[in-house]
Design an enzyme around this catalytic site. Structure first.
Site, short mmCIF file in Angstrom:
data_model
loop_
_atom_site.label_atom_id
_atom_site.label_comp_id
_atom_site.label_asym_id
_atom_site.label_seq_id
_atom_site.Cartn_x
_atom_site.Cartn_y
_atom_site.Cartn_z
N GLY A 174 0.77 -1.23 0.00
CA GLY A 174 0.00 0.00 0.00
C GLY A 174 0.80 1.28 0.00
O GLY A 174 1.82 1.38 -0.66
N SER A 175 0.34 2.20 0.79
CA SER A 175 0.68 3.61 0.63
C SER A 175 2.15 3.95 0.80
O SER A 175 2.86 3.40 1.63
CB SER A 175 -0.12 4.40 1.65
OG SER A 175 0.29 5.72 1.66
N SER A 176 2.57 4.96 0.02
CA SER A 176 3.90 5.55 0.14
C SER A 176 4.11 6.22 1.48
O SER A 176 5.23 6.49 1.88
CB SER A 176 4.09 6.63 -0.93
OG SER A 176 4.11 6.09 -2.21
#
Lengths: 142, 423
Positions: A61-63
């Site tokens: 998932g997210s950075s």
């Protein structure tokens, strides 16, 4: 039991092991103020990661995962160490920046394969020295 | 493991020859090169910064320290969403100290020379990376779009690394910057699905969700998507796959630039795994993104994650024109970038939506900051990414559906389904 692991960020840490069945995105999946898993899709939602030696298959998932880990290191809610099934730059980066800003590291290592089972082990020790290319995970009973 | 070799010039930066800020940035880039197993650094043409969204003081500590040390980006650098809408700050419903922190963080990135684009869809700006160009993009949906749809090259970068790379203009020569890591590995075959399902807009985020869950770190190749799939649908698929899994690149045979054929997508290697996607799998994936029974009252409808494009504004306008509702019963939010917003208005796509009271949110997004009223409990979206993260982030239950279902539900004030395609 001791296994060799690939060292990603430096440090030595001890904690009760917690093995996640599924990967977790720190951003959106973890609350840095409480240290708990908040991802509603995650089977271990509600578990607290603070002070644990966290084993998980991969990053996801997210950075912003790196920011959440750095924030948890600032607040003292982060895992003691992280053992990954495969390398995840975003997680390692959070640990690098936590060390740079606050002098509080979190050794991150990778086993490059199946994570060991932690059943029956009450403590885990991670020793990680990327500059020397040495890393190990020790699981202790009782 | 082979050690990182720096050029004389790079070593001088690391040792402080270009100032303390560049030395700090170089230290982090080199540490990450070690993690990635890179033996050298390589130049980038541009960067996209994800670290401008505010989750706590560590982000401010890092950005403001760089500013104090005199940091400036050395390549063109765009900014991702922040935590507030700077043009409509009154939309923020959270505590004032969070708004203040969010604003300070955005200011710090501007002070370092980043452009005030504030969008998670930098590929919808006028200038975007060329095929084969190396960039440092953070923001998971932008990464997968850049690699897959544009054929630009970025690895999966996180907050902090983005600005460090932008300052020194270098990244580790590793991961998706290198040919050998861009080969497809696991094939998702959708040729067995009905044409009507593949023509449905909700199919794309549902498929992306499924791919993210089943890719297990292998690079996906999709076979069987219709030739006319547009960028909006690829965007929805990409964003969803990056949320449910760590997908940073996929190939869609016949659609994405490095996949004219399956053989090309696999880079001449045999496929490692093949998954025959069935209608039941896609339906289960759609339902996993969020289902509430038809008739469930809604507190909000939220679309535009990733940020709405010009063509999506045109599509929304077409749905509103078709249904021609007298009013919307549920609050309706569209998140987008400020440039697309201004351009959509100039083109006349917003008149109908604004007349119906649709709220356009710019510079940020409804699922990662407090825009919905605190007591909102149930929301509908057409975004797999919004559906995935909103329950944990802002504490709402989610219904996932098509754009048309979202509009129909907003008109009714409760969940409305059109099951035809999915039955």
């Amino acid at each position: 039991m001791t296994i060799d692991v690939r060292p990603l960020t430096p440090g030595t840490a001890t904690g009760a092991p917690l093995r996640l069945d599924e990967s977790l995105s720190f951003w959106g999946g973890f609350d840095a103020t409480t240290g708990a898993i908040i991802d509603v899709h995650h089977p271990q939602r509600g578990e607290t990661l603070t002070g644990r030696v966290l084993l998980m298959p991969a990053g996801r998932g997210s950075s912003s995962g790196s920011a959440l880990l750095a924030e948890a290191l600032r607040l003292g809610t982060a895992p003691a160490a992280i053992v990954l099934g495969r390398v995840d730059e975003i997680i390692a980066l959070g640990a690098v920046v936590g060390e740079e800003l606050y002098g509080v590291g979190c050794p991150v290592v990778s086993v490059e394969g199946e994570l060991p089972s932690v059943g029956g082990f009450s403590a885990a020790v991670v020793r990680s020295d990327p500059d020397a290319g040495r890393g190990e995970l020790e699981l202790r009973e009782g | 493991m082979s050690a990182l070799r720096l050029t004389g010039e790079q070593r001088a930066v690391l040792e402080g020859g270009s100032g303390e800020a560049a030395a700090l940035a170089m230290r982090i880039v080199c540490r990450m090169a070690g993690v990635a197993g890179a033996t050298r650094l390589r130049p980038i043409a541009s960067a996209h910064i994800d670290g401008c969204i505010y989750f706590g003081d560590s982000m401010l500590d890092f950005a403001e320290r760089l500013v104090e040390l005199g940091a400036q980006v050395s390549v063109p650098t765009t900014s991702n969403v922040g935590s507030i809408d700077l043009i409509h700050p009154e939309l923020f419903q959270g505590p004032p100290e969070t708004a203040a922190g969010a604003r300070r963080l955005m200011d710090a990135y501007l002070a370092m020379g980043c452009k005030a684009t504030w969008t998670c869809a930098p590929y919808q700006l006028q200038a975007r990376p060329a095929f084969g160009e190396h960039v440092c993009w953070a923001e998971s949906n932008a990464i997968v779009f850049a690699n897959s749809v544009l054929g630009a090259r970025t690895d999966r970068y996180g907050d902090f690394m983005d600005i460090c790379a932008a300052i020194v203009g270098l990244v580790p020569d590793a991961g998706l910057h290198r040919d050998e890591n861009r080969r497809g590995e696991v094939v998702f075959d959708v040729t067995g699905l009905g044409e009507e399902l593949r023509a449905a807009d909700a199919f794309y985020p549902a498929l992306g969700h499924l791919i993210g869950l089943q890719a297990e770190g292998e690079l996906p190749v999709i076979v069987g998507l219709p030739a006319e799939v547009d960028e909006d649908r690829l965007k929805a698929l990409a964003a969803s796959s990056a949320s449910s899994g760590g997908v940073a690149m996929f190939h869609a045979v016949g659609l994405t630039p490095e996949a004219p054929t399956l053989e090309a997508a696999l880079g001449g290697e045999p496929e490692r795994r093949r998954i025959e996607v069935t209608a039941a799998m896609v339906r289960a994936s759609r339902d996993a993104l969020g289902q509430m029974p038809p008739g469930t009252a809604l507190d909000a409808v939220c679309i535009g994650t990733p940020h709405f494009s010009l063509t999506e504004f045109a599509k929304l306008d077409a749905v509103l024109a078709d249904l021609d509702p007298p009013a919307l019963a549920s609050p309706f939010y569209v998140s987008t970038g400020r440039w697309v917003w201004e351009e959509a208005r100039r083109r006349g796509h917003l008149e109908r939506a604004e007349r119906l009271g649709v709220t356009v949110v710019v510079d940020t997004c409804t699922y990662n900051t407090r825009i919905l009223p605190e007591d909102s409990a149930r929301a509908m979206t057409n975004s797999g990414k919004w559906a995935y993260y909103a329950p944990g982030n802002i504490g709402v239950d989610v219904a996932f559906g098509s754009l048309r279902e979202c509009v129909l539900s907003a008109v009714a004030g409760h969940v409305v389904r059109e099951e035809g395609t999915w039955a």
